[in-house]
Design an enzyme around this catalytic site. Sequence first.
Site, PDB file in Angstrom:
ATOM      1  N   ASP A   1     -11.449   2.765   6.806  1.00 18.09           N
ATOM      2  CA  ASP A   1     -10.988   4.152   6.963  1.00 18.09           C
ATOM      3  C   ASP A   1     -11.376   4.936   5.710  1.00 18.09           C
ATOM      4  O   ASP A   1     -10.573   5.142   4.812  1.00 18.09           O
ATOM      5  CB  ASP A   1      -9.463   4.146   7.175  1.00 18.09           C
ATOM      6  CG  ASP A   1      -8.909   5.546   7.343  1.00 18.09           C
ATOM      7  OD1 ASP A   1      -9.674   6.460   7.684  1.00 18.09           O
ATOM      8  OD2 ASP A   1      -7.695   5.718   7.124  1.00 18.09           O
TER       9      ASP A   1
ATOM     10  N   GLN B   1      -7.680  15.008   0.405  1.00 19.18           N
ATOM     11  CA  GLN B   1      -6.392  14.551   0.950  1.00 19.18           C
ATOM     12  C   GLN B   1      -5.224  15.119   0.136  1.00 19.18           C
ATOM     13  O   GLN B   1      -4.233  15.590   0.697  1.00 19.18           O
ATOM     14  CB  GLN B   1      -6.356  13.016   0.923  1.00 19.18           C
ATOM     15  CG  GLN B   1      -5.099  12.396   1.535  1.00 19.18           C
ATOM     16  CD  GLN B   1      -5.152  10.865   1.525  1.00 19.18           C
ATOM     17  OE1 GLN B   1      -6.127  10.267   1.065  1.00 19.18           O
ATOM     18  NE2 GLN B   1      -4.117  10.236   2.031  1.00 19.18           N
TER      19      GLN B   1
ATOM     20  N   LYS C   1     -10.035  12.379   6.183  1.00 19.74           N
ATOM     21  CA  LYS C   1     -10.190  11.114   6.903  1.00 19.74           C
ATOM     22  C   LYS C   1     -11.171  11.199   8.067  1.00 19.74           C
ATOM     23  O   LYS C   1     -11.778  10.197   8.434  1.00 19.74           O
ATOM     24  CB  LYS C   1      -8.836  10.680   7.486  1.00 19.74           C
ATOM     25  CG  LYS C   1      -7.739  10.492   6.466  1.00 19.74           C
ATOM     26  CD  LYS C   1      -7.835   9.132   5.810  1.00 19.74           C
ATOM     27  CE  LYS C   1      -6.610   8.852   4.982  1.00 19.74           C
ATOM     28  NZ  LYS C   1      -6.617   7.501   4.461  1.00 19.74           N
TER      29      LYS C   1
ATOM     30  N   GLU D   1      -8.912  -2.138   6.422  1.00 16.94           N
ATOM     31  CA  GLU D   1      -7.965  -2.180   7.533  1.00 16.94           C
ATOM     32  C   GLU D   1      -8.483  -3.121   8.622  1.00 16.94           C
ATOM     33  O   GLU D   1      -9.648  -3.513   8.636  1.00 16.94           O
ATOM     34  CB  GLU D   1      -7.778  -0.776   8.146  1.00 16.94           C
ATOM     35  CG  GLU D   1      -7.336   0.258   7.118  1.00 16.94           C
ATOM     36  CD  GLU D   1      -6.710   1.502   7.710  1.00 16.94           C
ATOM     37  OE1 GLU D   1      -6.255   1.465   8.880  1.00 16.94           O
ATOM     38  OE2 GLU D   1      -6.674   2.523   7.004  1.00 16.94           O
TER      39      GLU D   1
ATOM     40  N   HIS E   1       0.835  -1.213   0.000  1.00 15.09           N
ATOM     41  CA  HIS E   1       0.000   0.000   0.000  1.00 15.09           C
ATOM     42  C   HIS E   1       0.862   1.253   0.000  1.00 15.09           C
ATOM     43  O   HIS E   1       0.635   2.179  -0.794  1.00 15.09           O
ATOM     44  CB  HIS E   1      -0.940  -0.002   1.214  1.00 15.09           C
ATOM     45  CG  HIS E   1      -1.705   1.284   1.366  1.00 15.09           C
ATOM     46  ND1 HIS E   1      -2.696   1.670   0.488  1.00 15.09           N
ATOM     47  CD2 HIS E   1      -1.613   2.287   2.283  1.00 15.09           C
ATOM     48  CE1 HIS E   1      -3.187   2.847   0.857  1.00 15.09           C
ATOM     49  NE2 HIS E   1      -2.538   3.249   1.936  1.00 15.09           N
TER      50      HIS E   1
ATOM     51  N   ARG F   1       3.710  10.529  -5.275  1.00 16.06           N
ATOM     52  CA  ARG F   1       5.046  11.147  -5.243  1.00 16.06           C
ATOM     53  C   ARG F   1       5.893  10.664  -6.417  1.00 16.06           C
ATOM     54  O   ARG F   1       5.616  10.987  -7.562  1.00 16.06           O
ATOM     55  CB  ARG F   1       5.719  10.852  -3.893  1.00 16.06           C
ATOM     56  CG  ARG F   1       5.145  11.669  -2.739  1.00 16.06           C
ATOM     57  CD  ARG F   1       5.922  11.454  -1.446  1.00 16.06           C
ATOM     58  NE  ARG F   1       5.914  10.051  -1.047  1.00 16.06           N
ATOM     59  CZ  ARG F   1       4.979   9.487  -0.280  1.00 16.06           C
ATOM     60  NH1 ARG F   1       4.010  10.215   0.204  1.00 16.06           N
ATOM     61  NH2 ARG F   1       5.015   8.216   0.022  1.00 16.06           N
TER      62      ARG F   1
HETATM   63 CA    CA Z   1      -5.786   4.518   6.747  1.00 15.94          CA
END
Ligand code: CA
Length: 397
Positions: A215, A222, A235, A183, A115, A124
Site C-alpha cells: 500500500d 497524508q 494512498k 500488507e 503499527h 498524534r
Molecule cells: Ca495501509
Amino acid sequence: MFTIDTIPFGIFTVKNRRKKVATIIGSQVVDIAALANLGYFKDLKIPKSVFTKEYLNEFIALGKNKTNAVRTRLQEVLAQPQQLPTSVFYNETDVQLHLPVKIGDYTDFYSSEQHATNVGMMFRDPANALLPNWKHLPVAYHGRASSIAVSGTNFHRPKGQLCPDESQPPFFSPTKRLDIELEMATVIGKSNSLGESVDVNEAEEYIFGFQLFNDWSARDIQKWEYVPLGPFLAKNFFSSVSPWVIPIKALAPFKVPVAPQTPTVLPYLQEENRHLFDVELEVYLQTAAGTETKICHSNFKNLYWSVSQQIAHHTVNGCNLNVGDLLASGTISGKEPESFGSLLELTWGGKNPILLPDGTERRFLEDYDTIIIRGYAEKDGIRVDFGEVRNTVLPAV
Ligand code: CA
C-alpha cells in the site's frame, strides 16, 4: 520456488496470445486451460471457459468445493510431471503474469497493534497512541480498486498538496516522503447478500486466498489531507499485489492460535477457534545500482484482528462483499524495530535513516528505488511460497 504444497492460481499470457488461468510449480508455469482441454478436470463438471477468462473471478465464484478439487487434481498430476505433455509448461521467464483478480471493492484495514501504536505516537499523542475505538473494532477505510496493479508495474512519484508547516500556506510538489506499507491482501471468494451479516466463525468460508500487498503511501500528502476523513490522495495513486493467489487451504498447516483479546470484544467479533497464519514476510530495497538490502522481516501473524474478524465487522451492518473484493490487512508491524512494515516506522518519521551498503541513506524512497516484498511459510517439510511483489519508483512527471 513454488512447491507442490503451494499450487496458487494466476493469469498469464505467452507472447500476445489470450489470457489463461495458470498455476506454477518450481519455476514452471502450468497452463490450466490446456489441461482442461485435455480432459484432466472432466469429472469435476467445471465449464472449461472459466480457465480462458481475463481474470480468476469466474473460477473463484465456482466455490471452494470446485476450486479445491481443481487444486487437488493439479497436485496429483504435477506429482508426476513427466506424464504430462510438455506443451502445458512454460518457463516463468517466458510468460507475462497479469493482475489475477478483477478487484471490485477494496478495503484497507489497520489491524496491527504495533503499527497503529507507532503511527499514533508519531502523528498524534505518544501517551495515548491508540485511539479509544482501536481495541473494540477493526478500523478500516474504503480504498480505491482502479489503481491496484500487479507486481512488475512501475509508477511515477505522485504529486499533491504538501503543508509541512501549517502556519504557512500549502504548496504543490512531488511527494518528498514516499513510503511503502507491508500488507497481506485477502481475496473474497464468496458473496454475501446486501443486508446479510457474515458470522465470525463462518467467515473463512468467504476467503478464497491471499496475496502480498504493498500500500504505497505519500506521508507528506497524508499528513495534510487525512483529517477528518482519513487517507485519500496519499494512498490512491498506486498499490500493488503479487501475481499468484495462494488459496487459504494451502495455509491450513500454518494456523497459529493467538491469545484472547483484552478488553473482551463484542460478541459478534468473538471467535471460537481464534487463530492467525504464520507466514514470514520480508521487504527488500533495491537501489538503481542493483544492490538489494533487506529492510524488514515481519510475519502475517503480527495482527491483532484476524481476517475473520475483519469480514464479520465489514458485514455486521449488512454491507455486501462480492467475489473479487480485496481486503488489505493494514501494515503488518511486529514488536521488534526490524519488523516495522513501513519506512515511516523503520526510520521513525525520518529521524533514523537506514544506511545502505553503498553508503547512501534512506529516510523515504528515492527515484528508481525498487521495493520487493516476499513471503513464505515453512514447517515440518511443508513450504508454501507467496512469490513477490516488486515495483520501481519512477521520477514525477
Ligand atoms: Ca495501509
